[in-house]
Design an enzyme around this catalytic site. Sequence first.
Site, PDB file in Angstrom:
ATOM      1  N   PRO A  12       0.798  -1.224   0.000  1.00 15.14           N
ATOM      2  CG  PRO A  12      -0.041  -1.055   2.150  1.00 15.14           C
ATOM      3  CD  PRO A  12       0.596  -2.028   1.202  1.00 15.14           C
ATOM      4  CG  ASN A  13      -0.259   4.432   1.257  1.00 15.30           C
ATOM      5  OD1 ASN A  13      -1.197   4.978   0.679  1.00 15.30           O
ATOM      6  ND2 ASN A  13      -0.367   3.954   2.481  1.00 15.30           N
ATOM      7  NE  ARG A  20       2.198  12.788   0.476  1.00 20.27           N
ATOM      8  CZ  ARG A  20       0.928  12.420   0.668  1.00 20.27           C
ATOM      9  NH1 ARG A  20      -0.027  13.290   0.576  1.00 20.27           N
ATOM     10  NH2 ARG A  20       0.638  11.178   0.981  1.00 20.27           N
ATOM     11  CE1 TYR A  25       9.135   4.868   3.035  1.00 18.16           C
ATOM     12  CE2 TYR A  25       7.777   6.827   2.794  1.00 18.16           C
ATOM     13  CZ  TYR A  25       8.115   5.681   3.488  1.00 18.16           C
ATOM     14  OH  TYR A  25       7.456   5.352   4.634  1.00 18.16           O
ATOM     15  CG  ASN A  76       8.280  -2.243   0.069  1.00 16.32           C
ATOM     16  OD1 ASN A  76       7.742  -2.350   1.172  1.00 16.32           O
ATOM     17  ND2 ASN A  76       8.917  -1.150  -0.316  1.00 16.32           N
ATOM     18  CB  ALA A  79       1.848   0.344   6.306  1.00  9.28           C
ATOM     19  CD  GLU A 100       9.675  -7.815   4.909  1.00 12.25           C
ATOM     20  OE1 GLU A 100       9.024  -8.877   5.082  1.00 12.25           O
ATOM     21  OE2 GLU A 100       9.823  -6.967   5.805  1.00 12.25           O
ATOM     22  CG  HIS A 102      11.159  -2.698   4.154  1.00 12.04           C
ATOM     23  ND1 HIS A 102       9.809  -2.489   4.091  1.00 12.04           N
ATOM     24  CD2 HIS A 102      11.340  -3.903   4.739  1.00 12.04           C
ATOM     25  CE1 HIS A 102       9.191  -3.523   4.640  1.00 12.04           C
ATOM     26  NE2 HIS A 102      10.095  -4.398   5.026  1.00 12.04           N
ATOM     27  NE  ARG A 109      10.833   5.652   8.195  1.00 19.37           N
ATOM     28  CZ  ARG A 109       9.771   5.585   7.385  1.00 19.37           C
ATOM     29  NH1 ARG A 109       9.689   4.601   6.497  1.00 19.37           N
ATOM     30  NH2 ARG A 109       8.824   6.491   7.457  1.00 19.37           N
TER      31      ARG A 109
HETATM   32  O1  CA2 Z   1      10.592   1.633   3.431  1.00 18.06           O
HETATM   33  C1  CA2 Z   1       9.707   1.014   2.848  1.00 18.06           C
HETATM   34  O2  CA2 Z   1       9.837   0.546   1.720  1.00 18.06           O
HETATM   35  C2  CA2 Z   1       8.334   0.851   3.517  1.00 18.06           C
HETATM   36  O3  CA2 Z   1       7.879  -0.464   3.261  1.00 18.06           O
HETATM   37  C3  CA2 Z   1       7.416   1.862   2.868  1.00 18.06           C
HETATM   38  C4  CA2 Z   1       6.032   1.930   3.516  1.00 18.06           C
HETATM   39  C5  CA2 Z   1       6.157   2.084   5.029  1.00 18.06           C
HETATM   40  O4  CA2 Z   1       4.861   2.024   5.612  1.00 18.06           O
HETATM   41  C6  CA2 Z   1       7.025   1.027   5.637  1.00 18.06           C
HETATM   42  O5  CA2 Z   1       7.127   1.261   7.016  1.00 18.06           O
HETATM   43  C7  CA2 Z   1       8.408   1.046   5.026  1.00 18.06           C
HETATM   44  C8  CA2 Z   1       5.184   3.102   3.057  1.00 18.06           C
HETATM   45  C9  CA2 Z   1       5.323   3.543   1.656  1.00 18.06           C
HETATM   46  C10 CA2 Z   1       4.515   4.799   1.515  1.00 18.06           C
HETATM   47  O6  CA2 Z   1       5.155   5.595   0.597  1.00 18.06           O
HETATM   48  C11 CA2 Z   1       4.739   6.868   0.467  1.00 18.06           C
HETATM   49  C12 CA2 Z   1       5.366   7.570  -0.515  1.00 18.06           C
HETATM   50  C13 CA2 Z   1       5.012   8.874  -0.745  1.00 18.06           C
HETATM   51  C14 CA2 Z   1       4.030   9.477   0.021  1.00 18.06           C
HETATM   52  C15 CA2 Z   1       3.405   8.758   1.009  1.00 18.06           C
HETATM   53  C16 CA2 Z   1       3.754   7.439   1.235  1.00 18.06           C
END
Ligand code: CA2
Length: 144
Positions: A12-13, A20, A25, A76, A79, A100, A102, A109
């Site tokens: 997700p996301n 953003r 990221y 990946n 969340a 996996e 990330h 974090r």
């Molecule tokens: O570091 C990673 O790849 C994560 O899996 C990314 C997830 C986060 O919830 C994990 O804790 C770590 C979230 C990706 C969301 O990405 C966004 C990108 C731009 C704006 C909002 C969210």
Amino acid sequence: MNPKKILVIHGPNLNLLGKREPEIYGKDTLEEIEAAVKKKAESLGIAVETFQSNHEGALIDRVQSAGDDFSGIVINPGAFTHTSVALLDALLAVDLPVIEVHLSNIHRRESFRQHSYTAKAAIGIIAGLGTRGYLLALEAMVDL
Ligand code: CA2
């Protein structure tokens, strides 16, 4: 079955990448990550298929149906990493090696991001190396 086809799953996301939080990221969009993954796969002589969903059930369905068509999964879980026993169970049930990935170093974090349920199903985890993490995961899959 193509023995060298890898399924790359984004949770997700991750479809919001590049828009953003680039300081966490990276600046690559999901499309750019997938292009880099496909280019790497070509150079390794393997096939990849990619899948992204914001829905836990859709991710579980995709993992469940991967068994016959793929020789490994790079995921990946976003969340859901930190929340989903159901996705863990699906990854444990599918008889495939899982890596996996990330983008961020989840261990640097918030404390709630430092535990991964899904990692129990993985032979290895790559965190904190951005887009490169997916490419390294593909290399590792080929070696495995
Ligand atoms: O570091 C990673 O790849 C994560 O899996 C990314 C997830 C986060 O919830 C994990 O804790 C770590 C979230 C990706 C969301 O990405 C966004 C990108 C731009 C704006 C909002 C969210």
